[in-house]
Motif scaffolding. Structure first.
Motif, mmCIF file in Angstrom:
data_model
loop_
_atom_site.group_PDB
_atom_site.id
_atom_site.type_symbol
_atom_site.label_atom_id
_atom_site.label_comp_id
_atom_site.label_asym_id
_atom_site.label_seq_id
_atom_site.Cartn_x
_atom_site.Cartn_y
_atom_site.Cartn_z
ATOM 1 N N GLY A 188 60.076 2.900 21.125
ATOM 2 C CA GLY A 188 59.082 3.072 22.176
ATOM 3 C C GLY A 188 57.935 3.994 21.816
ATOM 4 N N ALA A 189 57.993 4.663 20.686
ATOM 5 C CA ALA A 189 56.954 5.623 20.312
ATOM 6 C C ALA A 189 55.705 4.956 19.745
ATOM 7 N N VAL A 190 55.848 3.750 19.194
ATOM 8 C CA VAL A 190 54.729 3.056 18.560
ATOM 9 C C VAL A 190 54.319 1.872 19.426
ATOM 10 N N GLU A 213 68.833 3.433 16.662
ATOM 11 C CA GLU A 213 67.803 3.354 17.693
ATOM 12 C C GLU A 213 66.451 3.194 17.013
ATOM 13 N N GLN A 214 65.861 2.004 17.131
ATOM 14 C CA GLN A 214 64.594 1.721 16.467
ATOM 15 C C GLN A 214 63.945 0.500 17.088
ATOM 16 N N ASP A 215 62.669 0.335 16.815
ATOM 17 C CA ASP A 215 61.958 -0.889 17.174
ATOM 18 C C ASP A 215 61.746 -1.677 15.895
ATOM 19 N N VAL A 216 61.825 -2.998 16.002
ATOM 20 C CA VAL A 216 61.654 -3.878 14.854
ATOM 21 C C VAL A 216 60.419 -4.736 15.085
ATOM 22 N N GLY A 245 61.864 -7.983 20.735
ATOM 23 C CA GLY A 245 62.535 -7.348 21.861
ATOM 24 C C GLY A 245 64.023 -7.186 21.624
ATOM 25 N N GLU A 246 64.543 -6.030 21.951
ATOM 26 C CA GLU A 246 65.991 -5.777 21.892
ATOM 27 C C GLU A 246 66.625 -6.277 20.599
ATOM 28 N N TRP A 247 66.187 -5.750 19.480
ATOM 29 C CA TRP A 247 66.741 -6.157 18.195
ATOM 30 C C TRP A 247 68.165 -5.653 18.035
#
Length: 172
Positions: free
Chosen positions: A43-45, A90-93, A68-70
């Motif tokens: 959510g930071a980027v 915990e990360q965004d892909v 979404g929701e990787w």
């Protein structure tokens, strides 16, 4: 602190690829490939871009798409191996689609998000070339030559030989 991660070859595991890897890792000339990018914390980027350069000429700037929701793709089954491999990160892909350059050309790309920039990564276009050389007077140092002599077994010479090359060196 925000992390922007891309590792084109990852761990080079033969069956699994991480979300931060290039897929396929070594694309052939003209083949599409995906640049995998990871950002942390989640959510930071809000935006990730991939900048390109083809043969030292400026190329396209591509907006990466957030998945979404990787979740990691896991093997089917619930044995001990499965439980040991379960990793929670915990990360965004993010994903961006590119096309590998023609044989002999180079594509350089780097990833930006805010003030974070990855190193530049370069792919040299590779493709399968065919040929067969059997004339002794054409031998060149450092070049593999095949001759239909000394054949064992069924007594047949190769009908076609292919090698994977980037125009400067053979890879396979």
């Amino acid at each position: 602190m925000i992390e922007l991660i891309h590792n084109p070859l990852g761990l080079e595991h033969p069956y699994e690829q991480g979300p931060e890897e290039r897929v396929p890792r070594q694309p052939l000339a003209g083949e599409s490939f995906t640049v995998g990018i990871v950002t942390r914390p989640p959510g930071a980027v809000k935006r990730v871009t991939v900048h390109t350069r083809l043969n030292d000429q400026p190329g396209a700037v591509i907006d990466a798409v957030k998945k979404g929701e990787w979740h990691p793709e896991l093997e089917i089954g619930a044995g001990a191996e499965y439980l040991e491999r379960l990793v929670r990160v915990e990360q965004d892909v993010w994903r961006a689609a590119l096309t590998a350059p023609s044989v002999g050309d180079t594509l350089t790309y780097w990833i930006e998000s805010g003030d974070q920039v990855t190193p530049a990564y370069t792919i040299r276009g590779c493709g399968w070339q065919t040929g067969f050389q059997s004339q002794p007077d054409q031998l060149q140092p450092g070049v593999m030559h095949l001759r239909p002599t000394g054949i064992t077994g069924a007594g047949r010479a190769p009908q076609q030989v292919e090698w994977l090359t980037d125009g400067k060196r053979a890879h396979r």
